[in-house]
Design a protein around this motif. Structure first.
Motif, short mmCIF file in Angstrom:
data_model
loop_
_atom_site.label_atom_id
_atom_site.label_comp_id
_atom_site.label_asym_id
_atom_site.label_seq_id
_atom_site.Cartn_x
_atom_site.Cartn_y
_atom_site.Cartn_z
N LYS A 94 2.15 41.06 13.94
CA LYS A 94 1.29 40.52 15.00
C LYS A 94 1.12 41.59 16.07
CE LYS A 94 1.97 35.90 13.89
NZ LYS A 94 2.54 34.85 13.56
N TYR B 289 -1.12 43.01 19.77
CA TYR B 289 -1.82 42.64 20.99
C TYR B 289 -2.64 43.83 21.46
CZ TYR B 289 -2.71 41.41 25.83
OH TYR B 289 -3.31 41.15 27.04
N ASN C 261 -7.55 36.42 14.03
CA ASN C 261 -7.48 36.56 15.48
C ASN C 261 -6.77 35.31 15.99
OD1 ASN C 261 -8.91 39.02 15.68
ND2 ASN C 261 -10.81 37.91 15.32
N LEU C 262 -5.77 35.48 16.84
CA LEU C 262 -4.90 34.38 17.19
C LEU C 262 -5.21 33.73 18.54
CD1 LEU C 262 -1.59 36.00 15.93
CD2 LEU C 262 -3.08 34.41 14.72
N ASN C 263 -6.20 34.24 19.26
CA ASN C 263 -6.57 33.60 20.51
C ASN C 263 -8.07 33.74 20.76
OD1 ASN C 263 -6.60 36.30 21.10
ND2 ASN C 263 -5.31 36.17 22.90
N PHE C 264 -8.58 33.15 21.81
CA PHE C 264 -10.02 33.08 22.05
C PHE C 264 -10.67 34.42 22.30
CE2 PHE C 264 -8.05 32.85 26.17
CZ PHE C 264 -8.89 33.59 26.99
N ASP C 265 -9.97 35.40 22.90
CA ASP C 265 -10.60 36.69 23.19
C ASP C 265 -10.24 37.77 22.17
OD1 ASP C 265 -7.99 37.11 23.91
OD2 ASP C 265 -8.42 37.80 25.94
N ASN C 266 -9.66 37.40 21.07
CA ASN C 266 -9.33 38.29 19.94
C ASN C 266 -8.38 39.42 20.30
OD1 ASN C 266 -11.06 36.74 18.38
ND2 ASN C 266 -12.81 38.08 18.76
N THR C 267 -7.56 39.25 21.34
CA THR C 267 -6.61 40.31 21.67
C THR C 267 -5.32 40.19 20.86
OG1 THR C 267 -5.79 39.00 23.53
CG2 THR C 267 -7.48 40.67 24.01
N ASP C 268 -4.97 39.00 20.45
CA ASP C 268 -3.81 38.81 19.57
C ASP C 268 -4.32 38.76 18.13
OD1 ASP C 268 -2.10 38.65 21.74
OD2 ASP C 268 -2.14 36.46 21.80
#
Length: 143
Positions: free
Chosen positions: A8, A10, A47-54
């Motif tokens: 994972k 970030y 992508n693990l969150n709304f802004d694709n940072t994770d």
């Protein structure tokens, strides 16, 4: 044996994660040098969150944990270490182009110790060779 898992990441600022994977190598217990390092690349899984940072990376793009089989059949009998470390590749903006999780250059962070033993067929072959040698020597002595 099989090695694998997921990584994972970030993304921070302008740094974009462009890849991930594992490096692995073996060495004999008493040796100071590893054999050549081999690479397993990972695919982007999610992508693990709304802004694709994770992000999540793995061997199987279908978002499951998968393992890669590696062969150790070319190793002779003895004690060995298997070392594995993960890495992340980036676009090199505000970060290094490759970020290894290798314990600051010491690849023994994730290490397993194992022993290679000869197959039973090898023992049978060695036993039959000693038997033939014994019979040949015994016949030679009687003459």
């Amino acid at each position: 044996i099989s090695i694998g898992g997921q990584i994972k990441t970030y993304k921070y600022g302008g740094t974009d994660v462009t890849g991930a994977g594992l490096w692995y190598s073996t060495k004999e217990e008493d040796s100071t040098n590893y054999t050549s390092w081999k690479h397993i690349s990972y695919a982007h899984q999610a992508n693990l969150n709304f802004d694709n940072t994770d992000q999540q990376w793995g061997r199987d793009p279908s978002n499951s944990i998968s393992f890669t089989s590696i062969s150790l059949s070319d190793l002779s009998a003895g004690n060995y270490h298997l070392s594995v470390y993960a890495y992340v590749a980036t676009n090199a903006f505000e970060a290094y182009s490759t970020i290894p999780d290798d314990n600051s250059g010491n690849p023994n962070k994730y290490r397993a110790t194992f022993t290679v033993v000869p197959e039973p067929s090898s023992f049978a072959l060695i036993g039959s060779l000693f038997t033939l040698l014994f019979v040949a020597l015994r016949r030679k002595v009687r003459i």
